[in-house]
Design a protein around this motif. Structure first.
Motif, PDB file in Angstrom:
ATOM      1  N   GLY A 205       0.813  -1.207   0.000  1.00 50.67           N
ATOM      2  CA  GLY A 205       0.000   0.000   0.000  1.00 50.67           C
ATOM      3  C   GLY A 205       0.845   1.254   0.000  1.00 50.67           C
ATOM      4  N   PRO A 206       0.269   2.368  -0.440  1.00 52.79           N
ATOM      5  CA  PRO A 206       1.016   3.625  -0.577  1.00 52.79           C
ATOM      6  C   PRO A 206       1.522   4.157   0.758  1.00 52.79           C
ATOM      7  N   GLY A 207       2.771   4.629   0.763  1.00 51.21           N
ATOM      8  CA  GLY A 207       3.315   5.325   1.929  1.00 51.21           C
ATOM      9  C   GLY A 207       3.605   4.447   3.126  1.00 51.21           C
ATOM     10  N   ALA A 208       3.739   3.125   2.926  1.00 49.02           N
ATOM     11  CA  ALA A 208       3.943   2.214   4.049  1.00 49.02           C
ATOM     12  C   ALA A 208       5.425   1.937   4.270  1.00 49.02           C
ATOM     13  N   HIS A 209       5.808   1.765   5.536  1.00 47.85           N
ATOM     14  CA  HIS A 209       7.189   1.484   5.916  1.00 47.85           C
ATOM     15  C   HIS A 209       7.268   0.132   6.606  1.00 47.85           C
ATOM     16  N   GLY A 210       8.290  -0.666   6.264  1.00 52.39           N
ATOM     17  CA  GLY A 210       8.418  -1.993   6.845  1.00 52.39           C
ATOM     18  C   GLY A 210       9.825  -2.282   7.323  1.00 52.39           C
ATOM     19  N   ARG A 211       9.945  -3.357   8.088  1.00 51.70           N
ATOM     20  CA  ARG A 211      11.232  -3.866   8.546  1.00 51.70           C
ATOM     21  C   ARG A 211      11.226  -5.381   8.373  1.00 51.70           C
ATOM     22  N   LEU A 212      12.163  -5.900   7.571  1.00 50.58           N
ATOM     23  CA  LEU A 212      12.212  -7.328   7.288  1.00 50.58           C
ATOM     24  C   LEU A 212      13.634  -7.846   7.403  1.00 50.58           C
ATOM     25  N   ALA A 222      10.192   1.068   2.139  1.00 49.61           N
ATOM     26  CA  ALA A 222       9.159   2.098   2.046  1.00 49.61           C
ATOM     27  C   ALA A 222       8.546   2.045   0.661  1.00 49.61           C
ATOM     28  N   THR A 223       7.268   2.362   0.567  1.00 50.23           N
ATOM     29  CA  THR A 223       6.566   2.338  -0.706  1.00 50.23           C
ATOM     30  C   THR A 223       6.238   3.750  -1.171  1.00 50.23           C
ATOM     31  N   GLU A 224       5.938   3.869  -2.442  1.00 48.16           N
ATOM     32  CA  GLU A 224       5.542   5.143  -3.043  1.00 48.16           C
ATOM     33  C   GLU A 224       4.389   5.761  -2.255  1.00 48.16           C
ATOM     34  N   LYS A 225       4.505   7.058  -1.950  1.00 51.06           N
ATOM     35  CA  LYS A 225       3.492   7.721  -1.120  1.00 51.06           C
ATOM     36  C   LYS A 225       2.190   8.008  -1.869  1.00 51.06           C
ATOM     37  N   MET A 226       2.299   8.471  -3.095  1.00 47.03           N
ATOM     38  CA  MET A 226       1.103   8.913  -3.812  1.00 47.03           C
ATOM     39  C   MET A 226       0.336   7.704  -4.365  1.00 47.03           C
ATOM     40  N   PRO A 227      -0.943   7.565  -3.997  1.00 46.54           N
ATOM     41  CA  PRO A 227      -1.695   6.354  -4.363  1.00 46.54           C
ATOM     42  C   PRO A 227      -1.696   6.029  -5.854  1.00 46.54           C
ATOM     43  N   PHE A 228      -1.901   7.028  -6.716  1.00 46.24           N
ATOM     44  CA  PHE A 228      -1.982   6.728  -8.148  1.00 46.24           C
ATOM     45  C   PHE A 228      -0.610   6.340  -8.711  1.00 46.24           C
TER      46      PHE A 228
END
Length: 320
Positions: A205-212, A222-228
């Motif tokens: 999903g847009p704007g999400a941050h993870g740790r793996l 981190a993912t692209e912030k803007m949904p489109f």
């Protein structure tokens, strides 16, 4: 499902996402599936659909039980709608929670005591999140503050509000297990605990941050912030990742301190040493103990005391 307003989704979309997760990961039989929701009457009507889709916990962004602050905070629901949504959620989901914001403009200690007392009476499900207001740039509050038109509680009053919050929640049987989260034993949010214990979390999903963890390296994603734009990236390459950094030992240690010291259970200094490649400074730990900001538990964990929690950022900085 959190960030933005996931409760605008059709329940069938939630079901499709959960089915995709189930096909790609092994899901524990008692996995916590939380969805954040706004307590408007329109969204509350979807609760049964979300439960049927597999959601077993909701978190409601109530923010305030007073009409004036709700309007100032830009919330679209009324107090009556919020109370009705909380009650409906408690009747449909096994577990639920709601958020409140305090230390708001012009709010007095007595105001907060009255509002929190009402909230704790409402919190039958056993979990509530209580956050002090942070003024973010780009908001109406920020503009008013910059122009000298906003009277915020001073540091002493904010500290008194925090202390009162701890007293009333403990009395109600919902002590803090994390600096802003309160629950009856067994009702703690699993995803909150994962963050605090510096676990792993995959995100989409847009704007999400993870740790793996991949091998023995922790990746910060981190993912692209803007949904489109995010959707275009997913269509083109199958994912919306824009950042995938490998953290250094020092960065891992600092993140563990920032997250773990927010928990009432504290941190394991042996795990910190294994992650950071260094031990906590005995001198710093002893000095913080001397002034009553940290303590060592019987299991060897170090945690921040009630006295230290209001100055948590300073405690973390000292140890880092």
């Amino acid at each position: 499902f959190g960030g933005g307003t996931p409760s605008l989704m059709d329940p069938r979309s939630v079901e499709a996402i959960l089915e995709a997760i189930g096909k790609n990961w092994s899901v524990a039989p008692k996995a916590e599936v939380t969805l954040e929701a706004n307590p408007t009457s329109v969204e509350a009507d979807r609760f049964r659909g979300y439960r049927a889709a597999g959601v077993n916990r909701v978190s409601l962004g109530v923010q305030s039980l007073r009409p004036g602050p709700l309007a100032e905070l830009g919330r679209l629901h009324s107090v009556d709608e919020a109370v009705a949504a909380v009650r409906l959620a408690q009747s449909i989901f096994e577990r639920s929670s709601f958020d409140l914001i305090y230390a708001r403009p012009r709010q007095t200690l007595s105001d907060w005591e009255d509002e929190l007392t009402e909230a704790l009476w409402l919190a039958e499900a056993g979990h509530v999140s209580l956050y002090q207001l942070t003024i973010e740039q780009g908001t109406r509050y920020y503009d008013l503050l910059q122009n000298g038109k906003l009277k915020m509680p001073d540091e002493d009053l904010s500290a008194d509000m925090f202390e009162l919050t701890q007293e009333l929640t403990i009395k109600a049987g919902l002590p803090a297990y994390e600096i802003s989260n309160h629950a009856r034993p067994g009702q703690e949010s699993i995803h909150n605990l994962i963050y605090g214990r510096y676990g792993e979390y995959a995100v989409v999903g847009p704007g999400a941050h993870g740790r793996l963890l991949v091998g023995n390296q922790r990746h910060a994603t981190a993912t692209e912030k803007m949904p489109f734009d995010w959707r275009k990236k997913v269509a083109a390459r199958g994912h919306g990742l824009v950042t995938d950094d490998i953290l250094s030992w020092e960065e891992e240690g600092d993140e563990m301190l920032v997250m773990g010291l927010r928990l009432r259970e504290g941190i394991d200094p042996r795990r910190f040493a294994a992650l950071a490649g260094r031990s906590l400074s005995p001198h710093q730990v002893e000095e913080l103990k001397r002034i009553g900001f940290v303590e060592t538990l019987p299991n060897g964990f170090i945690r921040v005391t009630d006295k230290g929690w209001p100055v948590l950022d300073a405690v973390v900085a000292d140890l880092a």
